[in-house]
Design an enzyme around this catalytic site. Sequence first.
Site, PDB file in Angstrom:
ATOM      1  N   ARG A   1       3.608  13.880  -7.041  1.00 34.08           N
ATOM      2  CA  ARG A   1       3.765  12.908  -8.079  1.00 34.08           C
ATOM      3  C   ARG A   1       2.277  13.221  -8.986  1.00 34.08           C
ATOM      4  NH1 ARG A   1       5.767   7.098  -7.242  1.00 34.08           N
ATOM      5  NH2 ARG A   1       3.908   6.754  -5.954  1.00 34.08           N
TER       6      ARG A   1
ATOM      7  N   ARG B   1      -2.727  -0.046  -9.403  1.00 34.66           N
ATOM      8  CA  ARG B   1      -1.569  -0.933  -9.793  1.00 34.66           C
ATOM      9  C   ARG B   1      -2.150  -2.375 -10.048  1.00 34.66           C
ATOM     10  NH1 ARG B   1       2.761   1.468  -6.605  1.00 34.66           N
ATOM     11  NH2 ARG B   1       1.794   3.549  -6.024  1.00 34.66           N
TER      12      ARG B   1
ATOM     13  N   GLY C   1       2.611   3.435   1.415  1.00 27.96           N
ATOM     14  CA  GLY C   1       3.481   3.287   2.686  1.00 27.96           C
ATOM     15  C   GLY C   1       4.321   4.850   3.156  1.00 27.96           C
ATOM     16  N   ARG C   2       4.621   5.558   2.049  1.00 22.98           N
ATOM     17  CA  ARG C   2       4.937   6.740   2.132  1.00 22.98           C
ATOM     18  C   ARG C   2       4.421   7.900   1.159  1.00 22.98           C
ATOM     19  NH1 ARG C   2      10.954   6.191  -0.445  1.00 22.98           N
ATOM     20  NH2 ARG C   2      10.576   4.469  -1.598  1.00 22.98           N
TER      21      ARG C   2
ATOM     22  N   GLY D   1       0.822  -1.220   0.010  1.00 23.46           N
ATOM     23  CA  GLY D   1       0.065  -0.076   0.124  1.00 23.46           C
ATOM     24  C   GLY D   1       0.751   1.160  -0.105  1.00 23.46           C
TER      25      GLY D   1
ATOM     26  N   ASP E   1       9.387   4.722   7.700  1.00 23.80           N
ATOM     27  CA  ASP E   1       9.525   6.154   8.266  1.00 23.80           C
ATOM     28  C   ASP E   1       8.429   6.900   7.559  1.00 23.80           C
ATOM     29  OD1 ASP E   1      10.863   6.304   6.177  1.00 23.80           O
ATOM     30  OD2 ASP E   1      12.614   7.296   7.276  1.00 23.80           O
TER      31      ASP E   1
ATOM     32  N   LYS F   1       4.752  12.032  -2.206  1.00 27.13           N
ATOM     33  CA  LYS F   1       5.627  10.988  -1.887  1.00 27.13           C
ATOM     34  C   LYS F   1       6.786  11.390  -0.917  1.00 27.13           C
ATOM     35  CE  LYS F   1       8.616   7.335  -4.088  1.00 27.13           C
ATOM     36  NZ  LYS F   1       9.060   6.954  -5.308  1.00 27.13           N
TER      37      LYS F   1
ATOM     38  N   ASP G   1       3.143  -4.637  -7.961  1.00 24.72           N
ATOM     39  CA  ASP G   1       2.895  -3.263  -7.145  1.00 24.72           C
ATOM     40  C   ASP G   1       3.407  -1.944  -7.883  1.00 24.72           C
ATOM     41  OD1 ASP G   1       4.993  -4.754  -5.946  1.00 24.72           O
ATOM     42  OD2 ASP G   1       5.195  -2.976  -5.054  1.00 24.72           O
ATOM     43  N   ASN G   2       4.243  -2.257  -8.874  1.00 22.63           N
ATOM     44  CA  ASN G   2       4.925  -1.379  -9.671  1.00 22.63           C
ATOM     45  C   ASN G   2       4.384  -1.012 -11.091  1.00 22.63           C
ATOM     46  OD1 ASN G   2       6.286  -0.353  -7.420  1.00 22.63           O
ATOM     47  ND2 ASN G   2       7.879  -1.566  -7.926  1.00 22.63           N
TER      48      ASN G   2
HETATM   49  P1  AMP Z   1       8.916   0.520  -3.641  1.00 19.56           P
HETATM   50  O1  AMP Z   1      10.049  -0.411  -3.397  1.00 19.56           O
HETATM   51  O2  AMP Z   1       9.266   1.795  -3.592  1.00 19.56           O
HETATM   52  O3  AMP Z   1       8.018   0.100  -4.573  1.00 19.56           O
HETATM   53  O4  AMP Z   1       7.961   0.060  -2.128  1.00 19.56           O
HETATM   54  C1  AMP Z   1       7.470  -1.012  -1.951  1.00 19.56           C
HETATM   55  C2  AMP Z   1       6.576  -0.559  -0.732  1.00 19.56           C
HETATM   56  O5  AMP Z   1       7.089  -0.211   0.482  1.00 19.56           O
HETATM   57  C3  AMP Z   1       5.541   0.178  -0.864  1.00 19.56           C
HETATM   58  O6  AMP Z   1       4.334  -0.254  -0.290  1.00 19.56           O
HETATM   59  C4  AMP Z   1       5.900   1.592  -0.206  1.00 19.56           C
HETATM   60  O7  AMP Z   1       4.977   2.462   0.013  1.00 19.56           O
HETATM   61  C5  AMP Z   1       6.691   0.886   0.850  1.00 19.56           C
HETATM   62  N1  AMP Z   1       7.689   1.734   1.142  1.00 19.56           N
HETATM   63  C6  AMP Z   1       8.686   2.040   0.794  1.00 19.56           C
HETATM   64  N2  AMP Z   1       9.774   2.976   1.450  1.00 19.56           N
HETATM   65  C7  AMP Z   1       9.242   3.092   2.491  1.00 19.56           C
HETATM   66  C8  AMP Z   1       9.331   3.957   3.637  1.00 19.56           C
HETATM   67  N3  AMP Z   1      10.406   4.556   3.746  1.00 19.56           N
HETATM   68  N4  AMP Z   1       8.593   4.060   4.638  1.00 19.56           N
HETATM   69  C9  AMP Z   1       7.270   3.374   4.487  1.00 19.56           C
HETATM   70  N5  AMP Z   1       6.851   2.554   3.389  1.00 19.56           N
HETATM   71  C10 AMP Z   1       7.889   2.487   2.252  1.00 19.56           C
HETATM   72 MG    MG Z   2       6.578   0.926  -5.486  1.00 19.17          MG
END
Ligand code: AMP
Ligand code: MG
Length: 499
Positions: A176, A183, A92-93, A90, A125, A113, A252-253
């Site tokens: 963004r 997704r 997450g940031r 989901g 975080d 973001k 998810d991407n």
């Molecule tokens: P990503 O690798 O950017 O596609 O992230 C994969 C998942 O990890 C997604 O659900 C992001 O929202 C979550 N995520 C990545 N970095 C962080 C972060 N610093 N804090 C919280 N969630 C994160």
């Molecule tokens: Mg992602």
Amino acid sequence: MNSLDPITFDNSYAQLSGVFYSHQLPTPVSSPKLIRVNHQLAQQLGIDPEWLESNEGVAVVAGNQIPNGAIPLAAVYAGYQFGQWNPQLGDGRAVLLGETLAGNGDRYDIQLKGSGPTPYSRGGDGRAPLGPVLREYIVSDAMANLGIASTRVLAAVTSGEDVFRDSALPGAVLMRVGKSHIRFGTFQYFTAQGDIEATRQLADHVIQRHYPQSLAAENPYKDLLDRVIKAQVDLIASWQSVGFIHGVMNTDNMLLSGETIDYGPCAFMDDFDPDKVFSSIDRAGRYAYKNQPGIAHWNLVGLAQSLIPLLNNDETTAIALAQESIDAFPTLFNNAYHRIMREKLGLTKILDGDEALIKNLLELMTEERTDFTLTFRRLSELASSHDDQSLRPQQSIREIFELPTAFSTWISQWHERIDEEEATTQEISKAMLAVNPVFIARNHLVEQVISSATQQSDLKPFHTLVDILEHPYHYDSRCSEYAKPPQTDQVVKQTFCGT
Ligand code: AMP
Ligand code: MG
């Protein structure tokens, strides 16, 4: 208009049932400062770029002020990451502020973001370091300027706060923009729970938003699947045509809209190598350049599985329909890919032997390790009358790049082939120069920019690079440093996820 109405929101995702998201405000930061506003994109969206640059605009980009009309939320999704199922991901940031309609009626998400934790942060975080924010700005903008479907950065700010990874890094937040952030993994989240009603609601939303033509089809959900497949085909073919390696093609991407998202460990190739992998975490080379079409196919199988309950009440029929759509992928991809590659080589006719000519070129490039971008650029110059003297010296890359003699036989065969075209060789050269970029977001340049910004607080190199990448097809020898491949000591072998 109230001073906090500079973005006209028209939110549709927030109208969906609450199972799709959690209401979530961004977490304010201590002292945000502007990095850059994308003026051209702001204008396209009907948002005043000067407002975005104002204190109030900066406060909105930082998540310190919520503009009127926004309904901030974090969306839920799941995904297959490097082939492994992860049932709960989901935003997450990230926080979706809402949607806005551009002048032409197109709907765009406005998302922050790096804006703080959400229910989906899984212990993270919720923040983003400056380096990855600059990388996303540069590379997504470069992609858009190459005409490749992409989410983009409308504005970015530093937060005035450190984020802690292996060390303390300056933090940043970006705004963004994308046609949506839905997704493959959004569908997979609901399928995994057997929630067919949510799957249907989401599919209806995607049809209405991205593929309204599907409504007229006999089976709108099958038509939706076919259109998403076509969008992926075009997207991945365009990535291959510029030597772009995404690096994290997890479900998810991958967006239903067909836009590129997640500029984490991505990179443009310098010397051509189909096995090239950049991501430090991709040890098995799953997301290597040559695997991208196959992975897209695999990801689409996952999406098709999610849609099966909607395709037909009879499961056997539904599976057969999904299979039919999925089986079309290889041919669709092959056609899309060769259409672009023919264009890159100045071939408008489709003749026997064209595919072999393209294959032989790529094999030669692999053997000789020539720079992917500059090989096509130099060929564009060499199309013209078998010599390129028609180009003024400052327009030609011959001072910085020449093809090795091993290419001579291939070049003669190609010259014979372009003699079959109706256009003059000068016209062919011109057309090729308009589709073969000279400036790409080379990794070593991106790394230099990030290092100046994070170590010397100097954003000037960032601005210069973004400015140059706005004109990827216009060579000017005064900018030759930005066109050159890296020196041996500048080569960046790995990229790291923006976490
Ligand atoms: P990503 O690798 O950017 O596609 O992230 C994969 C998942 O990890 C997604 O659900 C992001 O929202 C979550 N995520 C990545 N970095 C962080 C972060 N610093 N804090 C919280 N969630 C994160
Ligand atoms: Mg992602």
